[in-house]
Scaffold this motif. Structure first.
Motif, PDB file in Angstrom:
ATOM      1  N   TYR A  47       0.816  -1.213   0.000  1.00  0.00           N
ATOM      2  CA  TYR A  47       0.000   0.000   0.000  1.00  0.00           C
ATOM      3  C   TYR A  47       0.853   1.268   0.000  1.00  0.00           C
ATOM      4  O   TYR A  47       0.535   2.223  -0.692  1.00  0.00           O
ATOM      5  CB  TYR A  47      -0.920   0.052   1.231  1.00  0.00           C
ATOM      6  CG  TYR A  47      -2.168  -0.764   1.081  1.00  0.00           C
ATOM      7  CD1 TYR A  47      -3.287  -0.235   0.450  1.00  0.00           C
ATOM      8  CD2 TYR A  47      -2.247  -2.054   1.575  1.00  0.00           C
ATOM      9  CE1 TYR A  47      -4.446  -0.978   0.314  1.00  0.00           C
ATOM     10  CE2 TYR A  47      -3.398  -2.797   1.452  1.00  0.00           C
ATOM     11  CZ  TYR A  47      -4.497  -2.257   0.822  1.00  0.00           C
ATOM     12  OH  TYR A  47      -5.633  -2.994   0.686  1.00  0.00           O
TER      13      TYR A  47
ATOM     14  N   TYR B 230      -6.776  -9.218   9.247  1.00  0.00           N
ATOM     15  CA  TYR B 230      -6.575  -8.621   7.926  1.00  0.00           C
ATOM     16  C   TYR B 230      -7.472  -7.395   7.741  1.00  0.00           C
ATOM     17  O   TYR B 230      -7.067  -6.416   7.117  1.00  0.00           O
ATOM     18  CB  TYR B 230      -6.827  -9.631   6.801  1.00  0.00           C
ATOM     19  CG  TYR B 230      -5.573 -10.376   6.397  1.00  0.00           C
ATOM     20  CD1 TYR B 230      -4.544  -9.726   5.735  1.00  0.00           C
ATOM     21  CD2 TYR B 230      -5.414 -11.721   6.669  1.00  0.00           C
ATOM     22  CE1 TYR B 230      -3.382 -10.397   5.366  1.00  0.00           C
ATOM     23  CE2 TYR B 230      -4.266 -12.405   6.298  1.00  0.00           C
ATOM     24  CZ  TYR B 230      -3.261 -11.732   5.646  1.00  0.00           C
ATOM     25  OH  TYR B 230      -2.123 -12.394   5.288  1.00  0.00           O
TER      26      TYR B 230
ATOM     27  N   VAL C 237      -5.876  -3.875   6.744  1.00  0.00           N
ATOM     28  CA  VAL C 237      -6.287  -3.151   5.537  1.00  0.00           C
ATOM     29  C   VAL C 237      -6.843  -1.782   5.911  1.00  0.00           C
ATOM     30  O   VAL C 237      -6.508  -0.769   5.285  1.00  0.00           O
ATOM     31  CB  VAL C 237      -7.318  -3.975   4.729  1.00  0.00           C
ATOM     32  CG1 VAL C 237      -8.003  -3.130   3.665  1.00  0.00           C
ATOM     33  CG2 VAL C 237      -6.644  -5.182   4.094  1.00  0.00           C
TER      34      VAL C 237
ATOM     35  N   SER D 234      -4.037   0.496   6.767  1.00  0.00           N
ATOM     36  CA  SER D 234      -3.311   0.899   5.557  1.00  0.00           C
ATOM     37  C   SER D 234      -4.062   1.999   4.820  1.00  0.00           C
ATOM     38  O   SER D 234      -3.474   3.004   4.412  1.00  0.00           O
ATOM     39  CB  SER D 234      -3.111  -0.298   4.626  1.00  0.00           C
ATOM     40  OG  SER D 234      -2.340  -1.295   5.255  1.00  0.00           O
ATOM     41  N   LEU D 235      -5.364   1.821   4.656  1.00  0.00           N
ATOM     42  CA  LEU D 235      -6.168   2.826   3.956  1.00  0.00           C
ATOM     43  C   LEU D 235      -6.246   4.120   4.755  1.00  0.00           C
ATOM     44  O   LEU D 235      -6.208   5.216   4.177  1.00  0.00           O
ATOM     45  CB  LEU D 235      -7.571   2.272   3.672  1.00  0.00           C
ATOM     46  CG  LEU D 235      -7.618   1.091   2.702  1.00  0.00           C
ATOM     47  CD1 LEU D 235      -9.036   0.538   2.602  1.00  0.00           C
ATOM     48  CD2 LEU D 235      -7.089   1.467   1.332  1.00  0.00           C
TER      49      LEU D 235
ATOM     50  N   ASP E 204     -10.940  -0.178  -3.412  1.00  0.00           N
ATOM     51  CA  ASP E 204     -11.533  -1.444  -2.980  1.00  0.00           C
ATOM     52  C   ASP E 204     -11.161  -2.589  -3.916  1.00  0.00           C
ATOM     53  O   ASP E 204     -10.939  -3.721  -3.483  1.00  0.00           O
ATOM     54  CB  ASP E 204     -13.049  -1.331  -2.818  1.00  0.00           C
ATOM     55  CG  ASP E 204     -13.761  -0.818  -4.061  1.00  0.00           C
ATOM     56  OD1 ASP E 204     -13.109  -0.213  -4.921  1.00  0.00           O
ATOM     57  OD2 ASP E 204     -14.993  -1.029  -4.158  1.00  0.00           O
TER      58      ASP E 204
ATOM     59  N   GLN F 199      -8.304  -2.676  -5.611  1.00  0.00           N
ATOM     60  CA  GLN F 199      -6.903  -2.935  -5.264  1.00  0.00           C
ATOM     61  C   GLN F 199      -6.819  -3.881  -4.072  1.00  0.00           C
ATOM     62  O   GLN F 199      -6.052  -4.842  -4.078  1.00  0.00           O
ATOM     63  CB  GLN F 199      -6.194  -1.636  -4.877  1.00  0.00           C
ATOM     64  CG  GLN F 199      -5.839  -0.727  -6.003  1.00  0.00           C
ATOM     65  CD  GLN F 199      -5.091   0.482  -5.483  1.00  0.00           C
ATOM     66  OE1 GLN F 199      -4.182   0.353  -4.670  1.00  0.00           O
ATOM     67  NE2 GLN F 199      -5.464   1.655  -5.962  1.00  0.00           N
ATOM     68  N   THR F 200      -7.603  -3.585  -3.050  1.00  0.00           N
ATOM     69  CA  THR F 200      -7.584  -4.410  -1.835  1.00  0.00           C
ATOM     70  C   THR F 200      -7.969  -5.842  -2.152  1.00  0.00           C
ATOM     71  O   THR F 200      -7.313  -6.786  -1.703  1.00  0.00           O
ATOM     72  CB  THR F 200      -8.536  -3.817  -0.780  1.00  0.00           C
ATOM     73  OG1 THR F 200      -8.088  -2.508  -0.434  1.00  0.00           O
ATOM     74  CG2 THR F 200      -8.584  -4.679   0.470  1.00  0.00           C
TER      75      THR F 200
ATOM     76  N   LYS G  52      -5.105  -7.532  -4.093  1.00  0.00           N
ATOM     77  CA  LYS G  52      -3.952  -7.790  -3.223  1.00  0.00           C
ATOM     78  C   LYS G  52      -4.226  -8.943  -2.273  1.00  0.00           C
ATOM     79  O   LYS G  52      -3.372  -9.815  -2.070  1.00  0.00           O
ATOM     80  CB  LYS G  52      -3.600  -6.531  -2.434  1.00  0.00           C
ATOM     81  CG  LYS G  52      -2.971  -5.451  -3.276  1.00  0.00           C
ATOM     82  CD  LYS G  52      -2.754  -4.188  -2.475  1.00  0.00           C
ATOM     83  CE  LYS G  52      -2.212  -3.080  -3.347  1.00  0.00           C
ATOM     84  NZ  LYS G  52      -2.048  -1.820  -2.598  1.00  0.00           N
ATOM     85  N   LEU G  53      -5.405  -8.960  -1.665  1.00  0.00           N
ATOM     86  CA  LEU G  53      -5.715 -10.039  -0.725  1.00  0.00           C
ATOM     87  C   LEU G  53      -5.845 -11.378  -1.447  1.00  0.00           C
ATOM     88  O   LEU G  53      -5.439 -12.412  -0.923  1.00  0.00           O
ATOM     89  CB  LEU G  53      -7.001  -9.728   0.042  1.00  0.00           C
ATOM     90  CG  LEU G  53      -6.912  -8.590   1.049  1.00  0.00           C
ATOM     91  CD1 LEU G  53      -8.284  -8.293   1.632  1.00  0.00           C
ATOM     92  CD2 LEU G  53      -5.920  -8.902   2.150  1.00  0.00           C
TER      93      LEU G  53
ATOM     94  N   THR H 207     -13.410  -7.173   3.799  1.00  0.00           N
ATOM     95  CA  THR H 207     -13.831  -5.917   3.184  1.00  0.00           C
ATOM     96  C   THR H 207     -15.270  -5.535   3.536  1.00  0.00           C
ATOM     97  O   THR H 207     -15.742  -4.486   3.102  1.00  0.00           O
ATOM     98  CB  THR H 207     -13.709  -6.001   1.652  1.00  0.00           C
ATOM     99  OG1 THR H 207     -14.498  -7.093   1.183  1.00  0.00           O
ATOM    100  CG2 THR H 207     -12.263  -6.163   1.230  1.00  0.00           C
TER     101      THR H 207
END
Length: 162
Positions: free
Chosen positions: A27, A63, A67, A70-71, A113, A115-116, A119-120, A135
């Motif tokens: 990120y 997680y 996340v 990070s955001l 969202d 991207q997340t 990535k996950l 999420t």
């Protein structure tokens, strides 16, 4: 019972700390910032471990915290940079955590969202069901965003190759 949960969370964090660092680094692209994000996520997790209702959901619960941290960091940094007239960033290449720059640049152009989810799914290898929990999205929404994001990513990459 609460002490067992606390110990399980601590054990899980210790066993997976490099994964957490790698996700945070994906990120922010900065070693120190990634370490700060992971540290903040760990502190929040240990402060609020009592709120975890399902002991089997430690992975998705942590997680989600990571996340969100990070955001949150990115939002704070965006505000900070918008207040600064000039911000000189010196890029730092973390050895052992290199990503394919072109691919990563294309992923970074997608909605946050999406991207997340990508990535996950591909960097952390989480199942779609767990990504939906992390999420707070419906499973079908996660699937739709993933496949639309991958399609857009493919189109963007093909355009560059032409």
């Amino acid at each position: 019972m609460k002490q067992d949960l606390y110990n399980n969370i601590v054990t899980y964090i210790i066993e997976n700390q490099t994964k957490f660092y790698r996700l945070a680094f994906s990120y922010v692209h900065d070693q120190e910032d990634a370490l700060d994000i992971v540290q903040n996520a760990i502190c929040k997790a240990l402060e609020h471990y009592g709120s975890l209702k399902n002991e089997q959901a430690v992975r998705t619960w942590f997680y989600r915290i990571l996340v969100n941290e990070s955001l949150l960091f990115l939002k704070k940094q965006e505000k900070f940079l918008s207040n600064e007239e000039e911000a000189a960033d010196i890029p730092y290449d973390e050895k052992g955590y290199e990503t394919v720059d072109d691919l990563y640049d294309h992923i970074a152009q997608l909605d946050p969202d999406v991207q997340t989810i990508i990535k996950l799914r591909f960097f952390e290898e989480l199942p779609l069901k767990d990504i939906a929990e992390v999420t707070n999205m419906n499973l079908n929404t996660v699937k739709a965003k993933l496949y639309r994001g991958l399609k857009l990513l493919k189109q963007n990459i093909q355009e560059v190759d032409l």
